[in-house]
Design a protein around this motif. Structure first.
Motif, mmCIF file in Angstrom:
data_model
loop_
_atom_site.group_PDB
_atom_site.id
_atom_site.type_symbol
_atom_site.label_atom_id
_atom_site.label_comp_id
_atom_site.label_asym_id
_atom_site.label_seq_id
_atom_site.Cartn_x
_atom_site.Cartn_y
_atom_site.Cartn_z
ATOM 1 N N LEU A 176 0.835 -1.204 0.000
ATOM 2 C CA LEU A 176 0.000 0.000 0.000
ATOM 3 C C LEU A 176 0.866 1.248 0.000
ATOM 4 N N VAL A 177 1.912 1.258 0.844
ATOM 5 C CA VAL A 177 2.783 2.440 0.915
ATOM 6 C C VAL A 177 3.516 2.627 -0.407
ATOM 7 N N THR A 225 2.776 1.616 -3.519
ATOM 8 C CA THR A 225 1.918 2.087 -4.608
ATOM 9 C C THR A 225 1.503 3.531 -4.353
ATOM 10 N N VAL A 246 3.173 5.858 -2.673
ATOM 11 C CA VAL A 246 4.306 6.751 -2.936
ATOM 12 C C VAL A 246 4.494 6.936 -4.435
ATOM 13 N N MET A 274 -5.280 9.576 -5.946
ATOM 14 C CA MET A 274 -5.352 8.123 -5.758
ATOM 15 C C MET A 274 -4.205 7.645 -4.873
ATOM 16 N N THR A 320 -4.746 8.417 -1.307
ATOM 17 C CA THR A 320 -5.743 7.508 -0.725
ATOM 18 C C THR A 320 -5.089 6.179 -0.365
ATOM 19 N N LEU A 321 -4.299 5.648 -1.294
ATOM 20 C CA LEU A 321 -3.610 4.384 -1.015
ATOM 21 C C LEU A 321 -2.652 4.535 0.169
ATOM 22 N N TYR A 378 -4.510 4.470 3.356
ATOM 23 C CA TYR A 378 -4.835 3.090 3.736
ATOM 24 C C TYR A 378 -3.642 2.456 4.435
#
Lengths: 932, 112
Positions: B12-13, B15, B17, B30, B33-34, B37
């Motif tokens: 998650l981090v 993607t 970044v 986007m 947002t990721l 999460y």
């Protein structure tokens, strides 16, 4: 008596002139208004002064930031009293003088305000008992002198001079601050009383050389000592009252004041002698020699001031008690004769329109009265017997003869002193002869010059009278003040000294006469010397200084331009690179890659869901240029995250994440309406590789950290919450109780942020005009049927059901998963569904579309719940709870936290709808425009 | 299981970044947002992972840590508010500059 009030008076006084100016344009009234509070301060000093003369040191202190050792501590001893009298007394004379000096066109109110601001700062410097406080006032003097020097801000010279003075003294102030911090570190206190008795401790410390250098940097820049003297001549661009005040009696004396103030703590070492005496001697000779060659009247006085400050510094540097007494004495004498000379120079400038001594000649015929005053003051400056300058100069000569620091070279000191004396007589002679005699005036802008207004001369008269009185009757005038001031400087018993005009025929007298006749001889040879000087290569300190400043500015803007190039991508990359560097350098220092506790066993469903999550996240990224697809993948990620919360015993989070997910996707879809559907491929390969590298390093680093924490031994403060949730908060759902009770204040802050974000969005959306694309990238138009019948039909009955669930979730929140946040989100989703299905217009026909009041009401309700506990004498947001019995429903527990949770609920609903409905309305506007 | 969650956080981090470094506003939104999460799960994981140990008094003898949950709960909501703000900021920027480039000018790759 609290001396804070004394120091405050000039600051308050700074408000008076602008006030008076508002009601009257009478310049005399204005000056009186300016003089009012300083006069009061001077009168307030009378009673404490008597105590000081009786040998007391008066202290008063109010704690300011005790944890930093900063207190509003003030001290009135002999030295402080002497300077307070100088600051206030000469300040008042300058106010009177400025009344006639400033032309009616000038903004006198502002001038007096700056002057009083400076006066207050200077008074603060000399009476502070706390070193940090002193540095604070010290910086204030630099700032206010900047305003004063640059008062005629339409002149380039004034602006540049002010900037130079500010830069040089400001940098010195920084060094001083560092020095003072180190002193506080060594002594353990910033209190002056403590520091003054810790001299041995400071000098034994290995930090002593550093402390000394830093403090002396402050002193030398402020007192214009070589090699920092160059700012003072350029500060002469100031109006002459400012020069008379700042550059003779006060500001430049702050440096030597500090030498006197810290004399017991820092002096007595060889290092002190080496630095202080050397700088003093260099300044004395350089200033005196250059003064002779100045054609500007004020320039001559400026270099003469530099030279006399050097003399005082040299005296302090000699490490002899008698020399320190002489230094204090010369501070007094210099202040009186130099202030009067500046005022006289100002009068001449005022009456002739120029300060060029090659044009001003023979003024004796036109203004004999001023001439007499100026000549007496110049004679005092030259050290002519029967005037005050003679007495301290004699003491100075005697002290240079006594000193044996230089061993076999000790004769250098009296030689240098005599040489300084010779030049001092020479430039004083020039001031007298060149201005008042020496033929006729040449091409004066104002001709013929005449005597100034009567009262403009009064300050000069008073100061010159003092010069004579001190010179003739030292024992009856200055002796008492000098004694207490010198005693405070030395911090102990006074050495034996005699203030008398006649000490017998001795070596200092011989030096005086050598200086007198040598000076006159040199002046008589001036033509040749001027020619010689004119042939020397010209060096303008201002050009050098400005050049360096501009080079510095260019360097700074080059660096800024490189770093701050306006590209967000570049900033983000820099920031994230830093994160990556921190991770890469710090992670290897960790003890291991795995914590102590065993992992939970893996199961198939979790693995599957995790696989979906990872796949969806990667797809979101890979397909990010196909925006619609990307949003869909993102929604899968969100759903999987909420499943993750379900799996690991966090139902509250799962509920919240799920409902937020819905709202977020709605939001992104709405935004898509206005945005390009696709992103062009435009990143270069290098950039993609760089970003992948950054993303990989940071992601891996964060994953390692998370893994280490999860497998490590955890100790938490949560047992407290678990234990007190029911008895203290009246609820069994600990997460909710933490939110509304234990950490209610945090939650209050968070809903406030939510409200602010909503308001920000509202503000951004106002008057925004965006055209949406009629067709997507593939040329397909938007669906014609914006509100499909099936959706409308299903959504309407869903609303009451959803609301019912929201109420249920809200009510049970205190004991079971749920609460204000989740209920608010569910309500929002239910209402948003109506917007989507039936359109903004349909919804707003049936309910008010204005959500600001809802947000405000929510925050207000939460706040009032908190404040309510004050009524019962409890701290903010203390909650209470009790049991109630309702027919049919049964026994249930009601906590005041519920009210707070209602506030949370309202804020969430209001904020969410405010954001989305307003965005939705935008498309409505777009449609209307299209239809029209 | 912990390893799995760590991998999830990492992905998650990463993607997030990567998308944050893109040049258009939409991928940046986007990405954030990721990233949020990822950060939320990270914070949540700070309390350790427990299965079927809901922090409701009386249900379990050894409940999970409720504090990170409370923190993450508000973080989720605020994260949404920030996302919404960014989206609108992006729209406003597009309206003012007539481009959806993050720097407000469509000059392609600027700076480094």
């Amino acid at each position: 008596m609290n001396f804070a009030i004394l120091v405050l008076l000039p600051f308050l006084g700074a408000l008076m002139p602008p006030l008076v100016e508002r009601f009257s344009s009478n310049r005399t009234l204005l000056a009186c208004g300016a003089a009012l509070l300083p006069t009061a301060a001077l009168l307030m000093l009378i009673k404490p002064a008597q105590q000081v003369f009786a040998g007391q040191t008066l202290l008063s202190a109010v704690d300011w930031i005790p944890s930093l050792g900063l207190s509003l501590a003030f001290r009135l001893d002999g030295l402080a009293l002497l300077f307070a009298i100088l600051v206030l007394g000469i300040g008042l004379l300058v106010i009177l003088y400025a009344r006639y000096y400033l032309s009616p066109k000038e903004k006198a109110g502002r001038f007096y305000a700056y002057l009083l601001l400076f006066m207050g700062a200077m008074l603060g410097v000399v009476t502070s008992d706390n070193l940090l406080l002193m540095v604070l006032f010290w910086e204030l003097t630099s700032l206010s002198s900047f305003l004063l020097i640059g008062f005629w801000n339409h002149q380039t010279g004034a602006r540049k001079g002010a900037r130079m003075a500010m830069t040089v003294t400001g940098m010195g102030g920084l060094a001083l601050l560092a020095g003072v911090l180190l002193i506080g570190h060594v002594v353990g206190s910033y209190s002056l009383g403590q520091v003054l008795i810790s001299g041995a401790q400071i000098q034994a410390s290995p930090l002593y050389p550093l402390i000394l250098c830093l403090v002396l940097l402050g002193v030398f820049t402020k007192s214009a000592q070589f090699p920092f003297h160059f700012w003072l001549p350029h500060a002469m661009a100031a109006p002459t009252p400012v020069s008379a005040y700042l550059h003779s009696a006060t500001m430049v004396k702050a440096g030597v004041f500090l030498l006197a103030r810290l004399y017991p703590a820092l002096s007595g070492t060889d290092l002190w002698f080496d630095i202080v005496a050397t700088a003093g001697m260099a300044t004395l000779l350089w200033g005196a020699a250059v003064a002779l060659f100045q054609h500007d009247l004020k320039g001559l006085l400026a270099y003469s001031t530099i030279s006399h400050l050097g003399l005082i510094t040299l005296l302090f540097g000699l490490n002899s008690q008698l020399a320190a007494v002489a230094a204090v004495f010369h501070i007094i004498n210099h202040a009186t004769f130099k202030a009067s000379l500046f005022m006289a120079a100002g009068i001449i400038d005022h009456e002739t329109g120029t300060r060029d001594m090659r044009r001003i000649n023979g003024l004796w015929k036109y203004m004999p009265y001023t001439a007499v005053l100026a000549m007496v003051a110049s004679a005092a400056m030259a050290g002519v017997p029967l005037l005050n300058g003679f007495l301290s100069k004699e003491m100075f000569f005697a002290e240079t003869l006594e000193s044996s620091h230089l061993g076999a070279l000790s004769w250098l000191l009296p030689l240098g002193a005599t040489l300084g004396g010779v030049f001092s007589v020479a430039y004083s002679a020039r001031f007298i002869h060149d201005v008042f005699f020496n033929g006729e005036p040449v091409n004066l802008p104002k001709y013929p010059p005449h005597e100034p207004p009567r009262y403009m001369k009064v300050p000069v008269e008073i100061l010159v009278a003092l010069c004579v009185a001190v010179g003739v009757f030292p024992a009856f005038t200055v002796a008492g003040l000098l004694a207490v001031a010198a005693q405070a400087t030395l911090g102990g018993a006074l050495p034996e000294y005699h203030l008398s005009i006649w000490h017998g025929f001795n070596a200092p007298l011989v030096m005086s006469f050598v200086a007198l006749f040598g000076g006159i001889f040199i002046y008589s040879q001036r033509r040749r010397l001027f020619d010689l000087y004119a042939r020397l290569p010209a060096m303008d300190a201002r050009l050098v200084f400005e050049g360096r400043i501009q080079a510095l500015g260019r360097l700074a803007s080059a660096i800024t331009g490189r770093l701050q190039n306006g590209s967000l991508q570049s900033y983000a990359a820099w920031l994230l690179t830093l994160v990556a560097v921190v991770l890469l350098t710090q992670l290897p220092n960790l003890p291991g890659w795995h914590g102590e506790t065993a992992m939970l066993p893996l199961d198939g469903v979790s693995l599957l869901c995790a696989g979906m999550l990872v796949a969806a996240a990667l797809l979101t990224t890979l397909l990010h240029r196909h925006r619609m697809t990307s949003i869909m993948c993102l929604s899968v990620v969100g759903l999987m995250v909420s499943l993750l919360f379900v799996r690991f015993s966090a139902p509250d989070l799962a509920l919240t994440q799920l409902s937020v997910e819905v709202v977020t996707i709605l939001l992104l879809m709405l935004a898509m309406y206005f945005m390009p559907v696709r992103t062009r491929a435009e990143s270069s390969v290098i950039r993609v590789v760089r970003d992948l590298l950054l993303a990989g390093v940071i992601g891996a680093g964060v994953a390692v950290m998370a893994f280490l924490v999860m497998t490590g031994e955890l100790s938490s403060i949560s047992p407290f919450f678990l234990e007190h949730s029911k008895p203290g908060g009246g609820g069994t759902n600990v997460v909710n109780v933490i939110l509304v009770d234990f950490r209610g204040f945090d939650t209050f802050g968070e809903i406030t942020v939510l409200g602010i974000a909503a308001m920000g969005i509202y503000a951004l959306l106002r008057d925004m005009r965006l055209r949406s694309a009629r067709y997507d990238a593939l040329g397909r138009p938007w669906a014609k049927d914006a509100h499909p019948l099936v959706l409308v039909t299903i959504s309407r009955p869903l609303l009451p059901l959803a609301l019912l669930i929201a109420v249920y979730i809200f009510l049970r929140g205190h004991n079971l998963p749920g609460g204000g946040f989740v209920a608010g989100l569910i309500t929002s989703v239910a209402l948003l569904l109506q917007y989507v299905a039936s359109g903004v217009g349909w919804v707003h026909e049936r309910m008010p579309g204005d959500y600001h009041p809802v947000v405000a009401l929510g925050v207000l309700l939460a706040g009032l719940t908190g404040v309510g506990s004050w009524v019962f004498g409890f701290p903010f947001l203390t909650t209470t709870h009790d049991h109630f019995h309702l027919p049919w429903i049964g026994d249930f527990e009601l906590a005041s936290a519920m009210l707070f949770d209602t506030g949370v609920f309202l804020t969430v609903v209001g904020a969410t709808l405010l954001m989305l409905a307003n965005l939705g309305k935008l498309s409505l506007l777009d449609d209307k425009k299209e239809g029209a | 299981m912990e390893l799995l969650v760590a991998v999830i956080i990492g992905v998650l981090v990463s993607t997030g970044v990567y998308l944050c470094l893109r040049a258009r506003t939409f991928p940046v939104v986007m990405g954030l947002t990721l990233l949020s999460y990822g950060v939320n799960v990270f914070l949540f994981a700070m309390g350790g992972l427990k299965i079927d140990k809901v922090a409701v008094v009386g249900l379990n003898s050894d409940p999970t840590d409720p504090l990170p949950q409370a923190l993450v709960l508000t973080a989720i909501v605020i994260g949404f508010a920030m996302t919404a703000f960014l989206v609108v900021l992006a729209l406003r920027s597009q309206a003012e500059h007539d481009t959806d480039h993050v720097d407000g000018n469509d000059s392609g790759e600027g700076g480094r």
